[in-house]
Structure formats: C-alpha cells, structure tokens
Design an enzyme around this catalytic site. Structure first.
Site, short mmCIF file in Angstrom:
data_model
loop_
_atom_site.label_atom_id
_atom_site.label_comp_id
_atom_site.label_asym_id
_atom_site.label_seq_id
_atom_site.Cartn_x
_atom_site.Cartn_y
_atom_site.Cartn_z
N SER A 56 15.29 -14.28 22.60
CA SER A 56 15.80 -15.04 21.39
C SER A 56 15.79 -16.42 21.83
O SER A 56 15.91 -16.78 22.86
CB SER A 56 17.02 -14.31 20.69
OG SER A 56 18.05 -14.80 21.52
N ASP A 94 11.85 -13.55 19.88
CA ASP A 94 12.31 -12.97 18.65
C ASP A 94 12.89 -13.95 17.79
O ASP A 94 13.50 -14.94 18.32
CB ASP A 94 13.51 -11.99 19.59
CG ASP A 94 14.21 -11.13 18.46
OD1 ASP A 94 13.52 -10.83 17.35
OD2 ASP A 94 15.29 -10.83 18.52
N HIS A 95 12.43 -13.79 16.62
CA HIS A 95 12.98 -14.89 15.50
C HIS A 95 12.79 -16.25 15.78
O HIS A 95 13.95 -17.05 15.81
CB HIS A 95 14.65 -14.61 15.38
CG HIS A 95 14.90 -13.21 14.96
ND1 HIS A 95 14.52 -13.02 13.42
CD2 HIS A 95 15.50 -12.34 15.30
CE1 HIS A 95 15.26 -11.60 13.33
NE2 HIS A 95 15.39 -11.23 14.41
N GLU A 146 7.97 -12.11 9.07
CA GLU A 146 8.82 -11.27 8.37
C GLU A 146 9.06 -11.65 6.81
O GLU A 146 8.77 -12.76 6.41
CB GLU A 146 10.38 -11.64 8.86
CG GLU A 146 11.35 -10.58 7.88
CD GLU A 146 12.75 -10.61 8.89
OE1 GLU A 146 12.57 -10.79 10.12
OE2 GLU A 146 13.85 -10.27 8.42
N HIS A 190 21.57 -6.84 11.54
CA HIS A 190 21.76 -7.12 12.89
C HIS A 190 23.14 -6.94 13.28
O HIS A 190 24.15 -6.81 12.34
CB HIS A 190 21.33 -8.83 13.32
CG HIS A 190 19.96 -8.95 13.10
ND1 HIS A 190 19.27 -9.57 12.09
CD2 HIS A 190 19.13 -8.47 14.02
CE1 HIS A 190 18.07 -9.52 12.35
NE2 HIS A 190 17.58 -8.99 13.54
N GLY A 191 23.58 -6.77 14.63
CA GLY A 191 25.06 -6.48 14.95
C GLY A 191 25.41 -5.22 15.09
O GLY A 191 24.73 -4.69 14.63
N ILE A 278 15.89 -3.40 19.30
CA ILE A 278 17.29 -3.14 19.77
C ILE A 278 18.13 -3.92 20.52
O ILE A 278 17.52 -4.26 21.74
CB ILE A 278 17.26 -1.48 20.45
CG1 ILE A 278 16.83 -0.51 19.31
CG2 ILE A 278 18.64 -1.30 20.93
CD1 ILE A 278 16.49 0.91 20.12
O1 G3H Z 1 18.28 -10.53 16.22
C1 G3H Z 1 19.07 -11.15 16.90
C2 G3H Z 1 19.12 -10.61 18.38
O2 G3H Z 1 20.09 -9.71 18.50
C3 G3H Z 1 19.33 -11.86 19.35
O3 G3H Z 1 20.70 -12.21 19.24
O4 G3H Z 1 20.40 -14.76 18.83
O5 G3H Z 1 22.53 -13.63 19.76
O6 G3H Z 1 20.16 -13.63 21.27
P1 G3H Z 1 20.94 -13.63 19.82
P1 13P Z 2 20.36 -5.06 16.71
O1 13P Z 2 21.54 -6.19 16.38
O2 13P Z 2 20.64 -3.83 15.60
O3 13P Z 2 20.19 -4.42 18.31
O4 13P Z 2 19.23 -5.60 16.16
C1 13P Z 2 18.36 -6.25 17.04
C2 13P Z 2 17.20 -7.38 16.61
O5 13P Z 2 16.85 -6.90 15.39
C3 13P Z 2 16.68 -8.08 17.34
O6 13P Z 2 15.70 -9.05 16.81
ZN ZN Z 3 16.23 -9.23 14.62
#
Ligand code: G3H
Ligand code: 13P
Ligand code: ZN
Length: 334
Positions: A56, A94-95, A146, A190-191, A278
């Site tokens: 991320s 990611d994102h 997305e 998330h979370g 995950i």
């Molecule tokens: O979707 C979010 C992921 O769990 C990454 O989280 O931005 O705290 O690294 P983070």
């Molecule tokens: P979780 O917070 O459910 O593990 O989701 C992770 C996620 O979507 C990362 O992009």
């Molecule tokens: Zn995500």
C-alpha cells in the site's frame, strides 16, 4: 526503469484466468515487514500456490518503496531457494490513488497495480483508470480498478457509508477503462471492525457478533453482466476470534472486532471472485503472538525471540487461507 519480468515476477492475467475457470481465488496478502514477506513466501511454497504480495501507499511510507521492491525480488529468489522451481509471485500496488503513484510502481518493477478511483465521480474514475491502463499495458502490467465504495477507511479515502457496486455500470466501466480486474463492493470493508454491533446479531451461546451476509445477489448480477471477468474482493479478513481473544487476554483491547465469515469467502472464491485481499488477519496474527510471547517472557528483549513466533503464526494463518478458504493450493502452472 526495470521491468518486472527481469525480476522473476509475473502479472495477474494467466493466474486469474485459471482461477476463474477453476473456481478458486488467489490470495493477495499485504506486506510491510520482512517477517510478513518470509511467512507469505513460505506459505505459498509449501502449498504450491500462486500469490499476490501487495504494497500500500502506507507500506511504502513505512518501509521505503525501494526496500519493498527489493524484498519482492528477494521473495522470488527465496521461493526458489525453498524448492519452488517456478514461483508465481505478483508484486501489486494496493489502492494506488494517482496516476503518478501507479507509474512510479510500474517503473520500479511492479507487475500489477490497482488504481482506486472509487471515491471520485464516475467519469473521473474512468478517465484516470484509463490513463493508468494505457501506461501499464505498454509494459504488460495488469491493472485492477474499483467501482463502488467500501465502508470504513480506504487508505486516505474515508467513507462512513458503503455503496454497493451498481451492476448496471460494470460493462461500461470495464469496457471504457480496459482494466484487467474489477474490485467491487458487496459488503466487505477494511480493518478489524467491519460491522457496527447494531448491524450484527449476537450468538446466544458465545456472545460473539454475527455479521450480516455479503450481497451475493449483487455479485451474481455483476457476474452475469461480465461473464468470466476477474472480480476482486477487498476487506476480506475474517478477524479470527482466537487471535482477538489472545490479544485481549495479554493486555490488548479489541472489543467487538468482527470480520467476514470464512464460509462466505469460500463461497465467493468459487465464483468469478479470483483475488481476495487479506491484511488485517496478518496484523492480528502477528500482534497476538508478540503479545503472548512478551507477556510470558518478560525478561526477553531480542526482537528475534518474539518475531519468530509471530512469523510462525502468520504463516499458519496464510496456509489456512490458501488451503481451507481460497482453494489456491496446488494451482501453480508448472
Ligand atoms: O486496504 C488497506 C490495506 O489494509 C493497507 O492498509 O494503508 O494501513 O497499509 P495501510
Ligand atoms: P482487510 O482489512 O480486511 O484485511 O482488507 C485488506 C485489503 O483490502 C487490502 O487492500
Ligand atoms: Zn483494500
């Protein structure tokens, strides 16, 4: 500029095709630390599973973008050292929240990127998604986009409410962006607190929260509109209650943490859902092991002493997801 193929990484195209046809999903595990990377690679090698290692923006800020890229290159070498001749490891952003971030990752060797424009107006989301796809495809990098908003915090994108993906938009979106996979919103988030207690019922025996089911009707409508198109589920940690209980027993405080039941993820994996994200479960597995170890060994202070059981606990969790939930074990191409 380095292309991911030089690093031994692969993009998601072929593995998604096989996963959709085979009725299983590829695990997408986030990593920030060496122990997470090692546990992911060990789990993938032992189960002979393809795997997506995702980074991320927050992970890049925490660990340093260059270090993470070299860790992914190291992951390929480590998988081979562990006896896997042809590992299938994807390094995925990611994102990604801008074209520039996606480009930066592509230029430094990522094999797949997500551009997340889900919080933008529809046309704006399409415009930037398309721009990312055009750049990425020049280098054979695959792109996840997305549509629909997940409840909770989506990196910097805060959203109090969730908006399920509108099935009537998916054909237009996929066609005009040219994306390779589509992340949708069907009730995951998330979370470790995916649902408020008032959205859940309580199991009378255990007192634990029972979350509302995912919107499988929306998923099936989307699948009907885009037959065989790779679908992605974010926010898919199940928040194992034994890890939450361990954390709470050894000084933590995670009241009413709740995730997505694994039976529902197993069900989703059999459909066009071919990537399941995950992250939180890894955080919980690590924290539970560290808390327990330190509580039981108050005189220890060498990080290797408490990170070793943390790594073991994450590996156990990753193997469980691969084998018992997603079904990607034994699915390497060769
Ligand atoms: O979707 C979010 C992921 O769990 C990454 O989280 O931005 O705290 O690294 P983070
Ligand atoms: P979780 O917070 O459910 O593990 O989701 C992770 C996620 O979507 C990362 O992009
Ligand atoms: Zn995500």
């Amino acid at each position: 500029m380095v292309n991911y193929k030089e690093l031994g990484l692969v993009n998601t195209r072929e593995m998604f095709k096989r996963a959709v046809a085979g009725g299983y999903a590829i695990p997408a595990f986030n990593f920030n630390t060496m122990e997470q990377m090692q546990a992911i690679v060990q789990a993938a090698v032992e189960t002979k599973s393809p795997v997506i290692m995702q980074v991320s923006k927050g992970a890049r800020n925490y660990a340093n973008a260059t270090i993470l890229r070299y860790m992914a290159e190291g992951a390929v070498a480590y998988a081979k050292e562990l006896g896997c001749e042809h590992p299938e490891i994807v390094l995925h952003l990611d994102h990604g929240d801008s074209f520039e971030l996606c480009k930066d990752c592509i230029d430094m060797g990522f094999s797949s990127v997500m551009y997340d424009g889900s919080s933008l107006p529809y046309e704006e989301n399409i415009k930037i998604s398309r721009q990312v796809v055009e750049y990425a495809h020049k280098y054979d990098v695959t792109v996840e986009c997305e549509l629909g908003v997940l409840a909770g915090v989506e990196d910097e994108v805060a959203s109090e409410v969730s908006h399920y993906t509108k099935p009537e938009e998916v054909i237009d979106f996929a066609t005009r962006t040219g994306c390779d996979s589509l992340a949708i919103s069907i009730g995951t988030s998330h979370g470790a607190y995916k649902f408020k207690p008032e959205q859940c019922t309580r199991d009378p025996k255990t007192g634990k929260l029972v979350p509302p089911p995912l919107a499988f009707d929306v998923l099936h409508e989307i699948e009907n509109k885009l037959p065989g198109f790779p679908i992605v589920l974010h926010g898919s940690s199940s928040v194992p209650q034994e890890e939450v209980d361990t954390i709470n027993k050894f000084g933590g405080n995670l009241p009413d943490a709740v995730g997505i039941p694994e039976e529902q993820l197993r069900e989703a994996s059999k459909s066009a859902v071919c990537k399941i994200n995950i992250d939180s479960d890894s955080r919980l597995a690590m924290t539970a092991a560290v808390r327990q170890y330190l509580a039981e060994h108050p005189d220890h202070f060498d990080p290797r002493q408490y990170l070793k059981p943390a790594r073991e606990n994450m590996k156990k969790m990753y193997i469980h997801k691969i084998v018992d939930v997603l079904g990607s074990d034994g699915k390497l191409a060769q």
